[in-house]
Design a protein around this motif. Structure first.
Motif, PDB file in Angstrom:
ATOM      1  N   UNK A   5       0.853  -1.181   0.000  1.00  0.00           N
ATOM      2  CA  UNK A   5       0.000   0.000   0.000  1.00  0.00           C
ATOM      3  C   UNK A   5       0.890   1.232   0.000  1.00  0.00           C
ATOM      4  N   UNK A   6       0.600   2.160  -0.889  1.00  0.00           N
ATOM      5  CA  UNK A   6       1.323   3.431  -0.956  1.00  0.00           C
ATOM      6  C   UNK A   6       0.331   4.532  -1.305  1.00  0.00           C
ATOM      7  N   UNK A   7       0.761   5.786  -1.070  1.00  0.00           N
ATOM      8  CA  UNK A   7      -0.086   6.948  -1.353  1.00  0.00           C
ATOM      9  C   UNK A   7       0.721   8.035  -2.045  1.00  0.00           C
ATOM     10  N   UNK A   8      -0.004   8.896  -2.752  1.00  0.00           N
ATOM     11  CA  UNK A   8       0.606  10.051  -3.409  1.00  0.00           C
ATOM     12  C   UNK A   8      -0.443  11.161  -3.451  1.00  0.00           C
ATOM     13  N   UNK A  83      -5.346 -11.608  -8.159  1.00  0.00           N
ATOM     14  CA  UNK A  83      -5.022 -10.241  -7.779  1.00  0.00           C
ATOM     15  C   UNK A  83      -6.263  -9.540  -7.222  1.00  0.00           C
ATOM     16  N   UNK A  84      -6.014  -8.569  -6.386  1.00  0.00           N
ATOM     17  CA  UNK A  84      -7.085  -7.711  -5.894  1.00  0.00           C
ATOM     18  C   UNK A  84      -6.459  -6.384  -5.511  1.00  0.00           C
ATOM     19  N   UNK A  85      -7.300  -5.386  -5.355  1.00  0.00           N
ATOM     20  CA  UNK A  85      -6.770  -4.081  -5.002  1.00  0.00           C
ATOM     21  C   UNK A  85      -7.846  -3.125  -4.564  1.00  0.00           C
ATOM     22  N   UNK A  86      -7.375  -1.995  -4.070  1.00  0.00           N
ATOM     23  CA  UNK A  86      -8.257  -0.930  -3.602  1.00  0.00           C
ATOM     24  C   UNK A  86      -7.573   0.403  -3.850  1.00  0.00           C
ATOM     25  N   UNK A  87      -8.306   1.332  -4.447  1.00  0.00           N
ATOM     26  CA  UNK A  87      -7.861   2.718  -4.574  1.00  0.00           C
ATOM     27  C   UNK A  87      -8.798   3.559  -3.736  1.00  0.00           C
ATOM     28  N   UNK A  92      -8.100  16.726  -0.138  1.00  0.00           N
ATOM     29  CA  UNK A  92      -7.313  17.535   0.792  1.00  0.00           C
ATOM     30  C   UNK A  92      -7.596  19.003   0.488  1.00  0.00           C
ATOM     31  N   UNK A  93      -6.903  19.875   1.165  1.00  0.00           N
ATOM     32  CA  UNK A  93      -7.081  21.307   0.912  1.00  0.00           C
ATOM     33  C   UNK A  93      -6.472  21.697  -0.429  1.00  0.00           C
ATOM     34  N   UNK A  94      -6.904  22.827  -0.934  1.00  0.00           N
ATOM     35  CA  UNK A  94      -6.334  23.448  -2.130  1.00  0.00           C
ATOM     36  C   UNK A  94      -6.315  22.531  -3.345  1.00  0.00           C
ATOM     37  N   UNK A  95      -7.443  21.890  -3.627  1.00  0.00           N
ATOM     38  CA  UNK A  95      -7.606  21.094  -4.841  1.00  0.00           C
ATOM     39  C   UNK A  95      -6.609  19.938  -4.954  1.00  0.00           C
ATOM     40  N   UNK A  96      -6.230  19.367  -3.838  1.00  0.00           N
ATOM     41  CA  UNK A  96      -5.330  18.213  -3.795  1.00  0.00           C
ATOM     42  C   UNK A  96      -6.132  16.978  -3.398  1.00  0.00           C
ATOM     43  N   UNK A  97      -5.711  15.835  -3.920  1.00  0.00           N
ATOM     44  CA  UNK A  97      -6.332  14.568  -3.545  1.00  0.00           C
ATOM     45  C   UNK A  97      -5.234  13.575  -3.186  1.00  0.00           C
ATOM     46  N   UNK A  98      -5.388  12.938  -2.036  1.00  0.00           N
ATOM     47  CA  UNK A  98      -4.490  11.860  -1.645  1.00  0.00           C
ATOM     48  C   UNK A  98      -5.033  10.582  -2.275  1.00  0.00           C
ATOM     49  N   UNK A  99      -4.210   9.956  -3.120  1.00  0.00           N
ATOM     50  CA  UNK A  99      -4.582   8.717  -3.799  1.00  0.00           C
ATOM     51  C   UNK A  99      -3.790   7.591  -3.156  1.00  0.00           C
ATOM     52  N   UNK A 100      -4.485   6.611  -2.595  1.00  0.00           N
ATOM     53  CA  UNK A 100      -3.840   5.452  -1.978  1.00  0.00           C
ATOM     54  C   UNK A 100      -4.181   4.214  -2.787  1.00  0.00           C
ATOM     55  N   UNK A 101      -3.163   3.390  -3.029  1.00  0.00           N
ATOM     56  CA  UNK A 101      -3.337   2.155  -3.787  1.00  0.00           C
ATOM     57  C   UNK A 101      -2.834   0.985  -2.963  1.00  0.00           C
ATOM     58  N   UNK A 131       1.591   4.684  -9.056  1.00  0.00           N
ATOM     59  CA  UNK A 131       1.103   5.971  -8.550  1.00  0.00           C
ATOM     60  C   UNK A 131       1.829   7.153  -9.199  1.00  0.00           C
ATOM     61  N   UNK A 132       3.145   7.062  -9.330  1.00  0.00           N
ATOM     62  CA  UNK A 132       3.906   8.145  -9.977  1.00  0.00           C
ATOM     63  C   UNK A 132       3.448   8.323 -11.426  1.00  0.00           C
TER      64      UNK A 132
END
Length: 142
Positions: A5-8, A83-87, A92-101, A131-132
């Motif tokens: 699991x990672x986020x960006x 395989x399986x997954x979740x996004x 977040x503030x200022x038009x940002x979104x934290x995307x976690x995979x 994610x990158x």
């Protein structure tokens, strides 16, 4: 079996990112080794990935959870890889979104040894790369 699991953070609204993630036909643009993802129906798709030796892996996937602008989950329903997954998308503030995979995979026992590992490799690295690449892809489509 491998899982990571990672986020960006991506400077876009969750709504826009959610729509991009529903467009599975374009996953080859940001997901390493994906040759194609063909929609079968609104919730099902057929995946083709290639190993470094040219061997192709195939499987069907089904979306198991769709929460508008916030979550997408899936699992394979047959083929060369389990395989399986979740996004998850978190505004977040200022038009940002934290995307976690979160991505989980294990090779089918019928595959030649090491083949799925060749495609999925270091799962930590792969999830970070997805994610990158997705961040760049999302910015280029904006």
């Amino acid at each position: 079996m491998s899982q990571s699991t990672k986020s960006i953070n991506i400077p876009m609204p969750a709504t826009d990112l959610y729509e991009l993630l529903l467009d599975v036909e374009n996953f080859h643009e940001f997901w390493p080794y994906v040759r194609s993802v063909e929609p079968i129906s609104r919730h099902k798709s057929y995946w083709t990935m290639s190993a470094s030796d040219g061997t192709l892996l195939y499987w069907d996937e089904k979306m198991t959870l769709l929460e508008e602008d916030s979550k997408i989950a899936w699992r394979s329903t047959g083929g060369d890889v389990v395989t399986s997954g979740l996004v998850t998308l978190e505004e977040l503030e200022e038009n940002q979104t934290k995307v976690s995979l979160t991505l989980h995979f294990e090779p089918d026992s019928s595959l030649k040894e090491g083949l799925a590992e060749d495609v999925f490799g270091d799962i930590e690295y792969l999830v970070g790369q997805i994610l990158q690449n997705f961040k760049v892809y999302a910015k280029n489509t904006a």
